[in-house]
Motif scaffolding. Structure first.
Motif, mmCIF file in Angstrom:
data_model
loop_
_atom_site.group_PDB
_atom_site.id
_atom_site.type_symbol
_atom_site.label_atom_id
_atom_site.label_comp_id
_atom_site.label_asym_id
_atom_site.label_seq_id
_atom_site.Cartn_x
_atom_site.Cartn_y
_atom_site.Cartn_z
ATOM 1 N N GLU A 16 41.926 -21.764 -15.739
ATOM 2 C CA GLU A 16 42.162 -22.340 -14.418
ATOM 3 C C GLU A 16 42.219 -23.873 -14.464
ATOM 4 O O GLU A 16 42.094 -24.552 -13.440
ATOM 5 C CB GLU A 16 41.077 -21.825 -13.439
ATOM 6 N N HIS A 27 34.550 -24.249 -8.723
ATOM 7 C CA HIS A 27 35.157 -22.946 -8.440
ATOM 8 C C HIS A 27 34.147 -21.875 -8.836
ATOM 9 O O HIS A 27 33.810 -21.739 -10.006
ATOM 10 C CB HIS A 27 36.464 -22.783 -9.207
ATOM 11 N N HIS A 59 32.563 -17.698 -8.287
ATOM 12 C CA HIS A 59 32.889 -16.314 -7.916
ATOM 13 C C HIS A 59 31.737 -15.771 -7.061
ATOM 14 O O HIS A 59 31.137 -14.759 -7.399
ATOM 15 C CB HIS A 59 33.058 -15.456 -9.173
ATOM 16 N N HIS A 93 38.229 -12.863 -5.372
ATOM 17 C CA HIS A 93 38.044 -13.739 -6.528
ATOM 18 C C HIS A 93 36.942 -14.777 -6.307
ATOM 19 O O HIS A 93 35.904 -14.724 -6.950
ATOM 20 C CB HIS A 93 39.406 -14.384 -6.845
HETATM 21 ZN ZN LIG Z 1 37.911 -17.720 -11.121
#
Ligand SMILES: [Zn+2]
Length: 655
Positions: A105, A119, A121, A176
């Motif tokens: 990512e 980021h 989850h 996600h």
């Molecule tokens: Zn991810």
């Protein structure tokens, strides 16, 4: 060199990584932007981003490779990039070409302008989106400030899409996770926590009581052991099975199948546990495993047109079981692997139950998307980073007399080969020292059982604890023993009896109960008896010992005869004169044996070495290597055999 933004990134990521409801085992990624001086002395802007597969909880600066930001930003003008090309281009932007591979990512972090980006989850964010109307739930929970993006696999397309959303406070990726950013590291972290808190608060207002009440009684310990043995044999793979009770509230729900069906869609679950967890009851072991395998094979057939070149099926065995009356059973090669599986499943299925209790139409990803992830080379790369499994990975063995001498040597050797071990001894200090040597060698933590193995209750307890801790049994090394010195005319009858008890009766008891467990498990097994050269070539003045070891050889032969039909092999080793760490020579035995052979006590090792054909001192490692051979499938066609490990003593040749 000192990079304040990198330091802040590492600190912040550790805080995030410490909370498994935000990220588990290498999931999620974080980044920072800053300036460095490059190899030609130029000032350059860089992005530090988490390495692929790195765990935020433990990541240090080296786990956050730096990439030239202008190189990454230039990629934004590309129309499309497939995964391989993207990884190729991204890798070329590394400041240090030998740094670890950056997250898949990476471009998502590069294309957003903020200095710090998180980021995660997060469970609560996944719960908001794992149903038909995720967009509305995100809006209701987080307000208009957060953008909602439907599921799309991470990659170039998603990175470009998110870069268009920089005017928002953050982005929720359906099925996600969450992305938030700020130019200040602490504020960025605070924003992550705030968004997750708001999601949790919103979910709390929705959550209804599960309609289904607890439906199951506790299983008894005996029932659980039988279940574990049966399950391990049904799968037929040498691995650990570990009970974890954290999902008990969920496992006992009457709508368990609905909850499990709602919850496969988390990246970490798809990567480690594969598409689904397996619902299992003690009565349904065979049916549950068979139907899981059939379902996986059908899923593989239906989607194999999506299989990347060079890949084949991962195999159709389930890895995580949800069992009413227990909670979960996790499979893995080591305790830490089973813990990882259970941790991931705990979060995935907790999300599933929240979704089922909060939203009318739970939704998981379609099979084709799960398959795409299941066989996605970019994610499988993370698994490739794992070192190759050691030779005896997943094997479960008991070693008795492991607190000293040959037993400790055997235990350490098996530990170095990756076996999971139960170490038994009468002497707690000796056991503790063996355990220390395990820690020093970085071997899997052994289970210690202190007690007298000539007591049947202790034997049963040893086997029960083996199953409780590891879920099965592949072999036993029957090594505990004592020396019984003295000519027959002088030998005290109580000493004679004690020698038989400890050297022979304990072996009978362990054989008896281990065979019973191995029969239940149905995977065969290997019994290795550490007898002695003296079994065939006794020495005067050492009769109590020699008789008990001769009896042990006969016991081994009967075990081979009776165990063969269920795949249990039994073999013996006859070592001679092994001295390292051994207590066999203590308590006057060294002096007594030396006198018998007409040498000084300190000359005894040399005396024995000179006596054998190879003129070699025999070490416990020599015995341990033969034990490993007999425990492993390398000797799968050998049973009822005696192998001398004595440097060659003609009088002791097996016959
Ligand atoms: Zn991810």
């Amino acid at each position: 060199m000192n990079y304040p933004d990198l330091e802040k990134l590492v600190t912040r990521s550790k805080l995030i990584g410490a909370d498994q409801s935000l990220v588990v085992y290498g999931g999620g990624n974080t980044s920072a932007k800053g300036e460095i001086t490059d190899y030609l002395g130029r000032n350059r802007s860089v992005l530090w981003v988490k390495g692929s597969g790195a765990d935020m909880a433990y990541g240090e600066a080296v786990d956050y490779p730096a990439l030239y930001l202008d190189e990454l930003s230039a990629l934004k003008s590309q129309g499309e990039l497939d995964d391989d090309t993207m990884v190729d281009f991204v890798t070329r932007a590394l400041v240090d070409p030998s740094a670890r591979r950056p997250s898949i990512e990476t471009l998502l972090h590069a294309f957003l302008p903020a200095r710090h980006i998180d980021h995660v989850h997060a469970d609560a964010i996944c719960a908001l989106t794992n149903h038909e109307d995720g967009a509305a739930a995100v809006r209701d929970a987080l307000g208009e400030g957060f953008a909602y993006v439907e599921w799309i696999r991470p990659g170039f397309k998603l990175s470009k899409l998110v870069s268009e959303l920089k005017e928002y406070q953050g982005v929720v990726l359906a099925h996600h996770g969450l992305i938030v950013w700020d130019d200040d590291s602490q504020k960025c972290y605070a924003k992550t926590l705030d968004a997750v808190d708001r999601a949790k608060e919103f979910l709390a207002t929705l959550k209804r009581k599960p309609q289904a009440q607890f439906a199951h009684q506790d299983l008894s310990k005996e029932q659980i052991r039988e279940l574990l043995l049966h399950l391990r044999g049904k799968i037929g793979k040498k691995q650990i099975l570990r009970i974890d009770t954290r999902l008990r509230q969920i496992s006992d729900r009457q709508d368990l199948d609905k909850v499990v069906a709602a919850g496969a869609a988390s990246a970490d679950h798809m990567l480690r546990i594969r598409p689904w967890s397996c619902i299992l009851t003690p009565e349904s072991v065979d049916v549950a495993v068979d139907s899981y395998r059939a379902r996986y094979e059908a899923y593989f057939e239906a989607n194999k047109n999506l299989l990347p070149e060079g890949y084949s099926s991962h195999g159709s065995d389930p890895k995580l079981f949800i069992t009413p009356g227990i909670g979960m059973i996790a499979a893995g090669a080591t305790i830490s692997e089973t813990k990882m599986m259970a941790d991931i499943a705990f979060h995935t299925h907790s999300v599933g139950s929240t979704v089922v209790d909060s939203f009318p139409k739970p939704r998981t990803l379609p099979d084709s998307e799960i398959f795409g992830f299941d066989y996605w080379p970019m994610e499988l790369y993370k698994l490739k980073l794992k070192p190759k499994a050691p030779q005896m990975s997943g094997n479960i063995f008991i070693v008795t007399g492991a607190g000293s001498g040959i037993g400790r040597g055997i235990a350490l050797h098996l530990g170095s080969l990756g076996a999971n071990l139960v170490l038994a001894d009468l002497d707690p200090k000796g056991l503790a020292q063996t355990e220390e040597e395990f820690a020093a060698g970085k071997f899997s933590k052994p289970l210690l059982v202190q007690g007298d193995q000539s007591d049947e209750n202790v034997v049963i307890e040893t086997l029960n604890r083996t199953i409780d801790n590891f879920g099965g049994l592949d072999g036993v090394v029957l090594n505990a023993g004592i020396g019984v010195p003295g000519p027959l005319e002088e030998l005290d009858s109580s000493q004679w009896r004690r020698g038989l008890e400890i050297n022979l009766t304990s072996s009978f008891l362990l054989t008896k109960h281990a065979m019973r467990m191995m029969r239940l498990q149905g995977m065969g097994g290997s019994l290795v008896y550490i007898a002695s050269k003296n079994a065939f070539a006794p020495g005067a003045g050492f009769g109590g010992y020699s008789v008990s070891k001769a009896g042990m050889i006969q016991l081994m032969r009967i075990a081979a005869l009776e165990g063969g039909s269920i795949g249990i092999r039994a073999n013996a080793l006859n070592p001679d004169a092994v001295f390292d760490n051994s207590k066999l020579w203590e308590g006057g035995i060294r002096e007594q044996r030396a006198k018998e052979h007409g040498v000084k006590p300190e000359e005894l090792e040399d005396f024995y070495a000179k006596r054998n054909i190879l003129k070699a001192r025999v070490r416990s490692l020599d015995v341990a290597r033969s034990v490993a051979h007999l425990l492993s499938d390398e000797s799968s066609r050998t049973t009822g055999a005696v192998i001398p490990v004595d440097g060659g003593v003609a009088a002791g040749f097996p016959r």
